[in-house]
Design an enzyme around this catalytic site. Structure first.
Site, mmCIF file in Angstrom:
data_model
loop_
_atom_site.group_PDB
_atom_site.id
_atom_site.type_symbol
_atom_site.label_atom_id
_atom_site.label_comp_id
_atom_site.label_asym_id
_atom_site.label_seq_id
_atom_site.Cartn_x
_atom_site.Cartn_y
_atom_site.Cartn_z
ATOM 1 C CE1 TYR A 169 -3.256 2.642 0.352
ATOM 2 C CE2 TYR A 169 -2.430 3.501 2.639
ATOM 3 C CZ TYR A 169 -3.876 3.132 1.305
ATOM 4 O OH TYR A 169 -4.323 4.929 1.400
ATOM 5 C CG ASP A 264 5.983 3.485 0.659
ATOM 6 O OD1 ASP A 264 5.998 4.837 2.129
ATOM 7 O OD2 ASP A 264 4.696 3.677 0.563
ATOM 8 C CE LYS A 292 1.257 5.393 8.206
ATOM 9 N NZ LYS A 292 1.152 3.846 7.029
HETATM 10 C C1 LIG Z 1 0.266 4.693 5.214
HETATM 11 C C2 LIG Z 1 1.079 4.363 3.985
HETATM 12 C C3 LIG Z 1 1.180 5.479 3.737
HETATM 13 C C4 LIG Z 1 0.611 6.582 3.235
HETATM 14 O O1 LIG Z 1 0.233 7.484 4.262
HETATM 15 P P1 LIG Z 1 -0.954 8.747 4.435
HETATM 16 O O2 LIG Z 1 -0.123 9.326 5.116
HETATM 17 O O3 LIG Z 1 -2.646 7.830 5.266
HETATM 18 O O4 LIG Z 1 -1.596 9.019 3.373
HETATM 19 C C5 LIG Z 1 2.174 4.800 2.415
HETATM 20 N N1 LIG Z 1 3.207 4.320 1.899
HETATM 21 C C6 LIG Z 1 2.956 3.019 3.098
HETATM 22 C C7 LIG Z 1 3.606 2.500 3.606
HETATM 23 C C8 LIG Z 1 2.088 3.455 4.853
HETATM 24 O O5 LIG Z 1 1.854 3.070 5.376
#
Ligand SMILES: *Cc1c(COP(=O)(O)O)cnc(C)c1O
Length: 460
Positions: A169, A264, A292
């Site tokens: 994701y 990511d 995050k």
């Molecule tokens: C949470 C997450 C996202 C998205 O971040 P948001 O702040 O919710 O848009 C993208 N990549 C990874 C790996 C994530 O865990």
């Protein structure tokens, strides 16, 4: 006569079950009343699908406050919290240092539309922990970070194809909502309507941890692949660790093909180590996406890489990307306070010890109840997978994760909730331990999980 007696027995059982039902209704009464209001105003009553309890057959919890490792719901029930806002809260709820930093900044103003020193300070902290990120651009969410990173990679490579992994994701970016994890898999939309095929036709999906599969894609689309986009430790289909050498193999293939490697690390950055998964495995990405933890609980995202690459971004270069609230002073203040408390190895040693303790305890409790469980863990992020396969085994890819017993998970979730432990309402999410969790919190969680596993076995 016989009939009457029997009906009395039945009605007593019925009465007991009603009483139990009532008790569980009253325990969450205020949340349920709030949900009834919310659902008229917001789709599904939530601002993000992961907050829905739809797939575990319940109405969602409204949370009133949090302190340290604990959260309190609208009804005043208290929980040991392993959701931790889905990752950002590595210091727990409402940490005094983060509170003070945000209050101080709020006093001075929340947003200016001008540069502020805190952006430099946060960028310096990121660069010092991540040698492959000497330059960053701040944005407002992880989604935005990845979306912009993909744009940059395509511009730099002069190619359009992106390779991603099944179950990964990367936010709700159109082109990346193909075989996506997190809420997208929980709620049964592996991809979403509203995304034209023309937008996803340049996205190729490959199985994680399978070097042959990616070699095949490289052979088929040689010269066309702009970037390989990967969660170096997957966290949105449940936690899945890379096999030894897998990330190194990706790096090698990308180098050979002139393809950029995007890590990511929105979830793993500062979570699994200060320098993220790239420091743990010593693999160099071209672009890193963050979010995050670097926002200390406020909305933030960032993407970064080597200077020559990042200078392609506007206004230094032609790749356009902007944001009214980007580098927001409140988010920078919270992020700075959060990262400054993570400047030594000590917090990570503590998180590792707590994580190992929880993993060991959950495994032992499940084994003694006869529940087939695999626990995948990277430091303070972990997922207990309810295996359907009696043979057990590791969860190394999306297909294996999807084969897990989601009905068993749903029942486990409810028992844990009722006993005061908050975990994500999906089999396909990571639990997060914070520095506010104590050994006693972990032990209490193991005890409650042991009871929940036993209950699961009795019911099955
Ligand atoms: C949470 C997450 C996202 C998205 O971040 P948001 O702040 O919710 O848009 C993208 N990549 C990874 C790996 C994530 O865990």
């Amino acid at each position: 006569m016989r009939m009457r007696r029997r009906s009395r027995v039945v009605s007593k059982a019925h009465f007991l079950s009603m009483a139990k039902h009532k008790q569980s209704i009253s325990r969450y009464k205020k949340s349920q009343v709030l949900f009834a209001r919310a659902v008229k105003l917001m789709p599904g009553g939530v601002s993000s699908p992961v907050r829905s309890f739809q797939n575990v057959g319940l109405s969602p919890l409204f949370v009133r406050s949090g302190a340290g490792a604990w959260a309190t719901d609208a009804d005043g029930n208290k929980y040991i919290d392993y959701v931790m806002s889905y990752g950002p809260l590595i210091h727990g709820h409402a940490h005094p240092a983060i509170r003070a930093a945000v209050a101080k900044q709020m006093h001075r103003g929340s947003s200016f539309g001008f540069c502020s020193e805190s952006e430099i300070q946060l960028a310096e902290l990121i660069a010092s922990a991540m040698p492959h990120v000497p330059m960053v651009r701040f944005v407002n969410s992880g989604t935005e970070a990845v979306m912009s990173a993909v744009r940059l990679a395509r511009a730099a490579a002069g190619r359009s194809m992106i390779v991603k992994f099944a179950g990964a994701y990367h936010g709700h970016v159109d082109a990346l909502l193909v075989s996506a994890g997190s809420g997208a898999v929980t709620h049964g939309h592996p991809s979403s309507p509203g995304i034209p095929e023309s937008v996803t036709s340049d996205t190729s999906v490959v199985e994680f941890n399978n070097a042959g599969a990616i070699e095949e894609v490289f052979a088929r689309y040689s010269g066309c692949i702009a970037a390989v986009l990967v969660e170096p430790i997957m966290g949105n289909i449940g936690v899945i660790l890379p096999r030894p050498g897998y990330l190194e193999a990706l790096r090698k293939m990308c180098d050979k093909e002139g393809t950029l490697l995007i890590f990511d690390e929105v979830m793993t950055g500062w979570r699994v180590a200060r320098g993220g998964a790239q420091s743990l495995f010593d693999v160099r990405p071209d672009i890193t996406c963050l979010g995050k933890i670097i926002g200390g609980g406020l909305p933030v995202g960032a993407y970064g890489g080597r200077t020559e690459l990042m200078n392609r971004i506007s206004p230094a270069g032609p790749v356009y990307q902007a944001g009214t609230l980007s580098g927001n002073p409140l988010a920078m203040a919270a992020g700075l306070a959060s990262l400054r408390m993570l400047s030594s190895d000590e917090p990570y040693a503590r998180l590792e010890a707590l994580g190992a303790r929880l993993e060991k305890g959950l495994k032992a409790a499940a084994a003694s109840a006869g529940v087939p469980l695999a626990v995948a863990r990277a430091g303070s992020m972990l997922t207990p997978f309810f295996l359907t396969d009696k043979a057990g085994g590791k969860v190394e890819n999306c297909a294996k994760a999807l084969s897990c017993d989601t009905a068993a998970f749903a029942r486990f979730f409810k028992t844990m909730l009722d006993s005061g432990v908050l975990i994500p309402p999906s089999q396909f999410e990571a639990w997060f331990i914070s520095l506010a969790h104590s050994q006693e919190d972990i032990d209490a969680t193991i005890e409650k999980a042991a009871a929940a596993f036993k209950q699961l076995k009795i019911e099955s």
